[in-house]
Design an enzyme around this catalytic site. Structure first.
Site, PDB file in Angstrom:
ATOM      1  N   ARG A   1       0.870  -1.167   0.000  1.00  0.00           N
ATOM      2  CA  ARG A   1       0.000   0.000   0.000  1.00  0.00           C
ATOM      3  C   ARG A   1       0.910   1.221   0.000  1.00  0.00           C
ATOM      4  O   ARG A   1       2.113   1.127   0.118  1.00  0.00           O
ATOM      5  CB  ARG A   1      -0.911   0.033   1.238  1.00  0.00           C
ATOM      6  CG  ARG A   1      -2.256  -0.689   1.139  1.00  0.00           C
ATOM      7  CD  ARG A   1      -3.302  -0.005   0.230  1.00  0.00           C
ATOM      8  NE  ARG A   1      -3.308   1.435   0.262  1.00  0.00           N
ATOM      9  CZ  ARG A   1      -3.986   2.196   1.125  1.00  0.00           C
ATOM     10  NH1 ARG A   1      -4.730   1.639   2.058  1.00  0.00           N
ATOM     11  NH2 ARG A   1      -3.934   3.519   1.052  1.00  0.00           N
TER      12      ARG A   1
ATOM     13  N   ASP B   1      -2.992  -1.471   8.788  1.00  0.00           N
ATOM     14  CA  ASP B   1      -2.024  -0.437   8.422  1.00  0.00           C
ATOM     15  C   ASP B   1      -0.647  -0.656   9.033  1.00  0.00           C
ATOM     16  O   ASP B   1       0.369  -0.437   8.380  1.00  0.00           O
ATOM     17  CB  ASP B   1      -2.530   0.943   8.859  1.00  0.00           C
ATOM     18  CG  ASP B   1      -3.591   1.485   7.925  1.00  0.00           C
ATOM     19  OD1 ASP B   1      -3.646   1.037   6.772  1.00  0.00           O
ATOM     20  OD2 ASP B   1      -4.365   2.355   8.357  1.00  0.00           O
ATOM     21  N   ARG B   2      -0.597  -1.033  10.307  1.00  0.00           N
ATOM     22  CA  ARG B   2       0.674  -1.040  11.036  1.00  0.00           C
ATOM     23  C   ARG B   2       0.973  -2.435  11.567  1.00  0.00           C
ATOM     24  O   ARG B   2       0.162  -3.029  12.276  1.00  0.00           O
ATOM     25  CB  ARG B   2       0.621  -0.024  12.189  1.00  0.00           C
ATOM     26  CG  ARG B   2       0.403   1.401  11.714  1.00  0.00           C
ATOM     27  CD  ARG B   2       0.355   2.402  12.861  1.00  0.00           C
ATOM     28  NE  ARG B   2      -0.734   2.153  13.796  1.00  0.00           N
ATOM     29  CZ  ARG B   2      -2.002   2.453  13.572  1.00  0.00           C
ATOM     30  NH1 ARG B   2      -2.357   3.007  12.416  1.00  0.00           N
ATOM     31  NH2 ARG B   2      -2.929   2.208  14.488  1.00  0.00           N
TER      32      ARG B   2
ATOM     33  N   GLU C   1      -0.474  13.544   5.963  1.00  0.00           N
ATOM     34  CA  GLU C   1      -0.129  13.001   4.643  1.00  0.00           C
ATOM     35  C   GLU C   1       0.018  14.084   3.572  1.00  0.00           C
ATOM     36  O   GLU C   1      -0.609  14.060   2.518  1.00  0.00           O
ATOM     37  CB  GLU C   1      -1.179  11.972   4.225  1.00  0.00           C
ATOM     38  CG  GLU C   1      -1.224  10.781   5.159  1.00  0.00           C
ATOM     39  CD  GLU C   1      -2.342   9.812   4.861  1.00  0.00           C
ATOM     40  OE1 GLU C   1      -2.246   8.648   5.307  1.00  0.00           O
ATOM     41  OE2 GLU C   1      -3.320  10.196   4.186  1.00  0.00           O
TER      42      GLU C   1
ATOM     43  N   ARG D   1      -4.026  16.533   3.846  1.00  0.00           N
ATOM     44  CA  ARG D   1      -5.301  15.876   4.160  1.00  0.00           C
ATOM     45  C   ARG D   1      -5.787  16.351   5.524  1.00  0.00           C
ATOM     46  O   ARG D   1      -5.045  16.304   6.497  1.00  0.00           O
ATOM     47  CB  ARG D   1      -5.107  14.359   4.160  1.00  0.00           C
ATOM     48  CG  ARG D   1      -6.258  13.543   4.740  1.00  0.00           C
ATOM     49  CD  ARG D   1      -5.885  12.065   4.742  1.00  0.00           C
ATOM     50  NE  ARG D   1      -6.918  11.216   5.353  1.00  0.00           N
ATOM     51  CZ  ARG D   1      -6.842   9.880   5.421  1.00  0.00           C
ATOM     52  NH1 ARG D   1      -5.793   9.249   4.910  1.00  0.00           N
ATOM     53  NH2 ARG D   1      -7.816   9.189   5.989  1.00  0.00           N
ATOM     54  N   ASP D   2      -7.030  16.802   5.583  1.00  0.00           N
ATOM     55  CA  ASP D   2      -7.687  17.097   6.854  1.00  0.00           C
ATOM     56  C   ASP D   2      -8.572  15.908   7.192  1.00  0.00           C
ATOM     57  O   ASP D   2      -9.586  15.677   6.543  1.00  0.00           O
ATOM     58  CB  ASP D   2      -8.511  18.382   6.742  1.00  0.00           C
ATOM     59  CG  ASP D   2      -9.161  18.787   8.063  1.00  0.00           C
ATOM     60  OD1 ASP D   2      -9.569  17.886   8.830  1.00  0.00           O
ATOM     61  OD2 ASP D   2      -9.285  19.996   8.320  1.00  0.00           O
TER      62      ASP D   2
ATOM     63  N   GLY E   1     -12.537  18.939   7.580  1.00  0.00           N
ATOM     64  CA  GLY E   1     -12.526  19.663   6.315  1.00  0.00           C
ATOM     65  C   GLY E   1     -12.612  18.789   5.077  1.00  0.00           C
ATOM     66  O   GLY E   1     -11.917  17.774   4.966  1.00  0.00           O
TER      67      GLY E   1
ATOM     68  N   ARG F   1     -13.630   5.882  -2.482  1.00  0.00           N
ATOM     69  CA  ARG F   1     -12.375   6.023  -3.217  1.00  0.00           C
ATOM     70  C   ARG F   1     -12.481   5.302  -4.555  1.00  0.00           C
ATOM     71  O   ARG F   1     -11.848   4.271  -4.788  1.00  0.00           O
ATOM     72  CB  ARG F   1     -11.221   5.481  -2.377  1.00  0.00           C
ATOM     73  CG  ARG F   1     -11.012   6.246  -1.082  1.00  0.00           C
ATOM     74  CD  ARG F   1      -9.969   5.603  -0.191  1.00  0.00           C
ATOM     75  NE  ARG F   1      -9.767   6.386   1.030  1.00  0.00           N
ATOM     76  CZ  ARG F   1      -8.896   6.085   1.980  1.00  0.00           C
ATOM     77  NH1 ARG F   1      -8.135   4.995   1.854  1.00  0.00           N
ATOM     78  NH2 ARG F   1      -8.783   6.849   3.057  1.00  0.00           N
TER      79      ARG F   1
ATOM     80  N   TYR G   1      -5.116   6.627  -2.604  1.00  0.00           N
ATOM     81  CA  TYR G   1      -4.269   7.777  -2.340  1.00  0.00           C
ATOM     82  C   TYR G   1      -3.749   8.356  -3.660  1.00  0.00           C
ATOM     83  O   TYR G   1      -3.692   7.678  -4.693  1.00  0.00           O
ATOM     84  CB  TYR G   1      -3.069   7.368  -1.482  1.00  0.00           C
ATOM     85  CG  TYR G   1      -3.347   7.224  -0.003  1.00  0.00           C
ATOM     86  CD1 TYR G   1      -4.637   7.110   0.497  1.00  0.00           C
ATOM     87  CD2 TYR G   1      -2.291   7.188   0.911  1.00  0.00           C
ATOM     88  CE1 TYR G   1      -4.872   6.977   1.854  1.00  0.00           C
ATOM     89  CE2 TYR G   1      -2.512   7.052   2.272  1.00  0.00           C
ATOM     90  CZ  TYR G   1      -3.806   6.944   2.736  1.00  0.00           C
ATOM     91  OH  TYR G   1      -4.025   6.814   4.080  1.00  0.00           O
TER      92      TYR G   1
END
EC number: 3.2.1.18
Length: 470
Positions: A116, A149-150, A276, A291-292, A296, A368, A402
């Site tokens: 990713r 993710d981690r 990011e 990126r907010d 936002g 996305r 992304y």
């Protein structure tokens, strides 16, 4: 002719041949000496041959000594100068395809990493695709659960741009579940964040060697850009976040030289949220569109000067470019405040073109999927809705993800300006598809002097894989 005369005749002929042979040898020796003594006009018994290969650069010094070749592997010479990167961005009329890795399609039967967060960054000699692996291959049992993710298995690796993230050509960069990388003209610098959420550490590598570290200062998932950092005259800049993803966090700018941190500053952004960032050099400063992840649907904009002073706000344009977002018609735009209440978000980018802005966004307002880049007249400085150009990169029937920015240095292009480029990640697998894994491929586009037609350069892999049916 009597026998004695025959013997004399044969002997005379033999002697003549011997004399002729001696003369020819003498002439040959004289010619050889003359040729070898003539500098630059004849072959040398000793020489050096340099061979370059696409995957990596291997330099061979081959000494040819009589009939024996002595091959000595020597270290690749490093560049002598830092890149300036103080030129302005080139004006782009459209964006042309630079590369596409097709990693997931190839990975159905090839040894391709589950990845990713791919991104691209360039040196004076090449551009490379960086990516965060999951320590596993596509269509393999270890790909199960890679939506996470981690993990301790995640590493930053890289290949030449356009190559799939395969095990044979990938180069290890850092242990990381969040990362950035850039080249100062001499060597690559990478920043890899790893470790437990409350005590993560960012390790700064320079030329492949760990040089410095940044420890988590807020104890809440220290993280960085997931795209290229920015080097100007040998100094490299990047942005990091530490703190909650859905409320006020802490943000810092870092500056390093030769991999050693020489400066940092906190970003005062009360009420705003930065994650990011996608950054690029422009006229001696670093411009970032971020990126907010709090509220936002407009994107934060951060402009960094070499002395680490900065301005921070939001992209002024009256068209939202984050996801999820509301209708364009209902969005007013703001240069200073977050607008919207959707929360969450996705990494994105924008390029300043004078007062105008090229901004990328998903086509879908809620997921996305799809991707387009639009040019908004006066969108960098005003709440403009004047959309003067649009180019579709991925249609709305296909997944995106992304996206981020980088530039082609003048050393590569021989132009007097920095070519703006971007990449789009195309996520496949979980959570949107019925698989045991999550991975992505990417399409890379660069600015050109002409309009480019819309099309869909989507991922194209046919799912599920064999491993998903077991």
């Amino acid at each position: 002719m009597n026998p004695n005369q025959k013997i004399i005749t044969i002997g005379s002929a033999s002697l003549g041949l011997v004399i002729l042979n001696v003369i020819l040898h003498v002439v040959s020796i004289i010619v050889t000496v003359l040729v070898l003594s003539n500098n630059g006009t004849g072959p040398n018994c000793n020489g050096t041959i340099i061979r370059e290969y696409n995957e990596t650069v291997r330099v061979e010094r081959i000494t040819q000594w009589y009939n024996t070749n002595i091959i000595e592997y020597i270290e690749e010479p490093s560049n002598e100068y830092y890149m300036s990167n103080t030129e302005p961005l080139c004006e782009a009329q459209g964006f042309a395809p630079f590369s596409k890795d097709n990693g997931i399609r190839i990975g159905s039967r090839g040894h391709v990493f589950v990845i990713r967060e791919p991104f691209v960054s360039c040196s004076p000699l090449e551009c490379r695709t960086f990516f965060l692996t999951q320590g596993s291959l596509l269509n393999d049992k270890h790909s199960n659960g890679t939506v996470k993710d981690r993990s301790p298995y995640r590493t930053l690796m890289s290949v030449e741009v356009g190559q799939s993230p395969n095990v044979y050509q990938a180069r290890f960069e850092a242990v990381a579940w969040s990362a950035t990388a850039c080249h100062d003209g001499k060597k690559w610098m990478t920043v890899g964040v790893t470790g437990p959420d409350a005590q993560a550490v960012a390790v700064v590598h320079y030329g492949g060697v760990p040089v410095d570290v940044i420890n988590s200062w807020a104890g809440d998932i220290l993280r960085t850009q997931e795209s290229s950092c920015t080097c100007i005259k040998g100094d490299c800049y990047w942005v990091m976040t530490d703190g909650p993803a859905n409320r006020q966090a802490q943000y810092r700018i870092f500056k390093a030289k030769d991999g050693r941190i020489i400066g940092q500053t906190d970003i005062n952004f009360n009420g705003g949220h930065i994650e990011e960032c996608s950054c690029y050099p422009n006229e001696g400063k670093v411009e970032c569109v971020c990126r907010d992840n709090w509220t936002g649907t407009n994107r934060p904009v951060l402009v960094i000067s070499p002395d680490l002073s900065y301005t921070v706000g939001y992209l002024c344009a009256g068209i939202p470019t984050d996801t999820p977002r509301g209708e364009d018609s209902q969005f007013t735009g703001s240069c200073t405040s977050p607008l919207g209440s959707q929360g969450y978000g996705v990494k994105g980018f924008g390029f300043r073109q004078g007062n105008d802005v090229w901004a990328g966004r998903t086509i879908s307002r809620t997921s996305r999927s799809g991707f387009e880049i639009i040019k908004i007249r006066n969108g960098w400085t005003q709440n403009s809705k004047d959309q003067i150009r649009k180019q579709v990169i991925v249609d709305n029937l296909n997944w995106s993800g992304y996206s981020g920015s980088f530039t082609l240095p003048v050393e590569l292009t021989k132009k007097g300006c920095l070519v703006p480029c971007f990449w789009v990640e195309m996520i496949r697998g979980k959570p949107e598809e019925i698989t045991i894994w999550t991975s992505s491929s990417s399409i890379v586009m660069c600015g050109v002097d002409h309009k480019v037609a819309s099309w869909s350069w989507h991922d194209g892999a046919i799912l599920p894989f064999d491993i998903d049916k077991m």
